[in-house]
Enzyme design. Structure first.
Site, PDB file in Angstrom:
ATOM      1  N   THR A 167       0.899  -1.158   0.000  1.00 35.84           N
ATOM      2  CA  THR A 167       0.000   0.000   0.000  1.00 35.84           C
ATOM      3  C   THR A 167       0.925   1.191   0.000  1.00 35.84           C
ATOM      4  O   THR A 167       2.011   1.114   0.584  1.00 35.84           O
ATOM      5  CB  THR A 167      -0.846   0.040   1.296  1.00 35.84           C
ATOM      6  OG1 THR A 167      -1.695  -1.097   1.335  1.00 35.84           O
ATOM      7  CG2 THR A 167      -1.690   1.300   1.395  1.00 35.84           C
ATOM      8  N   ARG A 195     -13.662  -7.086  -1.069  1.00 31.29           N
ATOM      9  CA  ARG A 195     -13.025  -6.760   0.215  1.00 31.29           C
ATOM     10  C   ARG A 195     -12.408  -5.353   0.163  1.00 31.29           C
ATOM     11  O   ARG A 195     -11.684  -5.018  -0.765  1.00 31.29           O
ATOM     12  CB  ARG A 195     -11.943  -7.780   0.517  1.00 31.29           C
ATOM     13  CG  ARG A 195     -11.136  -7.512   1.793  1.00 31.29           C
ATOM     14  CD  ARG A 195      -9.847  -6.788   1.517  1.00 31.29           C
ATOM     15  NE  ARG A 195      -9.069  -6.538   2.750  1.00 31.29           N
ATOM     16  CZ  ARG A 195      -7.969  -5.803   2.802  1.00 31.29           C
ATOM     17  NH1 ARG A 195      -7.496  -5.255   1.703  1.00 31.29           N
ATOM     18  NH2 ARG A 195      -7.342  -5.617   3.933  1.00 31.29           N
ATOM     19  N   THR A 218      -0.084   1.359   6.546  1.00 33.03           N
ATOM     20  CA  THR A 218      -0.009   0.214   5.646  1.00 33.03           C
ATOM     21  C   THR A 218      -0.014  -1.043   6.518  1.00 33.03           C
ATOM     22  O   THR A 218       0.182  -0.959   7.726  1.00 33.03           O
ATOM     23  CB  THR A 218       1.267   0.237   4.777  1.00 33.03           C
ATOM     24  OG1 THR A 218       2.408   0.244   5.640  1.00 33.03           O
ATOM     25  CG2 THR A 218       1.325   1.457   3.886  1.00 33.03           C
ATOM     26  N   GLY A 221      -4.970  -4.115   7.003  1.00 34.36           N
ATOM     27  CA  GLY A 221      -5.919  -3.012   7.097  1.00 34.36           C
ATOM     28  C   GLY A 221      -7.127  -3.274   7.970  1.00 34.36           C
ATOM     29  O   GLY A 221      -7.707  -2.341   8.534  1.00 34.36           O
TER      30      GLY A 221
HETATM   31  N1  GLY Z   1      -3.519  -1.706   4.249  1.00 33.48           N
HETATM   32  C1  GLY Z   1      -4.052  -2.047   3.014  1.00 33.48           C
HETATM   33  C2  GLY Z   1      -5.039  -3.104   3.034  1.00 33.48           C
HETATM   34  O1  GLY Z   1      -5.216  -3.782   4.035  1.00 33.48           O
HETATM   35  O2  GLY Z   1      -5.683  -3.297   2.031  1.00 33.48           O
END
Ligand code: GLY
Length: 313
Positions: A167, A195, A218, A221
């Site tokens: 990310t 998702r 990041t 998430g």
């Molecule tokens: N941190 C990015 C995700 O979980 O998609």
């Protein structure tokens, strides 16, 4: 002080973001311009056109952007067929009465805004998807996966919450003292279709408020959604914590979730004056990038490694 702070993978865009600031552009302009270059980096398997697909082999991109001057925000989730979700998110912020658009609605909005379509996944990402599923399915059955009633057992088998997920985070402060943050991702490889992680969720993956500072995440998430991490950090700064103390406190909030899941979170943050900080829950550490108005090149900094039960900063 003008500056740009990014996650470790912001390198393709950080100098461009600083150039935008030096030329009088806003923090929002800088964040968008920088992230657009990362989204075009085919080598980055966690962002934009290089992103790895979901369980069905479809690349679904998420992004958000926030203006610390007005608290305006825009986000898109599960966008398919467009290379620059960060720019679509900015249009959501600037042109709609909404904050977040997802899936077909986000695709439709991108088309309405005149964004060019882009065929994804790239060959490299498609090959990786085929390789990952090869042991479970003959190649000729892969394209029929969408017809299966049950995808969940497959997703549970393939997703490893401990693994690295890509990310990109950008935070910027411009010459007017305004700050902004942006986040862009392809999310977890092999995720369940639809998702969304923290990246498009304002207050989880990113938050910016000129009065206090900005933060972005990041990693896993789902954890920063549950802990409201980016918003918490800004709120802790409002309460008088330094940027480092605020990040430590947010990591403490995450601790039970990190322990239970085995996942990790990285955070980049800055206070309202532009003091940067980076922290990771990964014992092996990590890096983030900082570029100031007087820097010729981005500076790579070690993220502080968060450890449970330590006092921190
Ligand atoms: N941190 C990015 C995700 O979980 O998609």
């Amino acid at each position: 002080m003008m500056l740009v702070v990014t996650s470790h993978n912001g390198l393709p865009g950080i100098a461009k973001a600083m150039q935008v600031l030096r030329e009088g552009g806003t923090a929002l302009d800088a964040v968008e311009a920088g992230i657009r270059l990362v989204e075009l980096n085919e080598q980055d398997e966690g962002v934009g056109i290089g992103g790895l697909p979901n369980i069905l082999g479809q690349v679904e991109l998420d992004a958000s952007i926030m203006d610390g001057r007005t608290l305006a925000a825009g986000a898109v989730g599960a966008v398919q067929g467009y290379a620059h979700p960060i720019s679509i998110a900015r249009r959501v912020m600037e042109l709609t009465p909404h904050v977040m658009l997802v899936g077909e609605g986000a695709n439709r909005f991108a088309a309405e805004m005149g964004f060019s379509r882009c065929d994804l996944p790239l060959e490299h990402a498609r090959n990786k998807w085929q390789e990952r599923l090869r042991d479970l399915f003959p190649a000729e059955e892969l394209d029929a996966l969408a017809e299966r009633k049950e995808l969940l057992p497959l997703v549970r088998e393939l997703i490893n919450t401990r693994l690295r997920q890509g990310t990109v985070n950008f935070l910027a402060r411009d010459q007017y003292g305004d700050i902004a943050c942006g986040v862009s991702t392809s999310g977890w490889p092999w995720k369940y279709p639809g998702r969304l992680g923290d990246s498009p969720v304002i207050g989880a993956g990113g938050y910016a408020d000129n009065r206090y500072g900005a933060a972005a995440c990041t990693g896993y998430g789902e954890l920063s959604i549950r802990a409201g991490t980016a918003r918490s950090i800004v709120l802790y700064m409002k309460m008088g914590f330094s940027v480092a103390e605020a990040c430590w406190e947010a990591m403490r909030d995450l601790q039970p979730l990190l322990t239970a899941s085995g996942g990790y979170i990285n955070i980049v943050a800055m206070d309202r004056h532009g003091e940067p900080f980076g922290i990771t829950s990964k014992p092996s550490g990590g890096h983030y990038l900082v570029m100031r108005e007087d820097s010729h090149t981005p500076e790579e900094r070690d993220a502080v490694v968060y450890q449970e039960n330590t006092a921190g900063e």
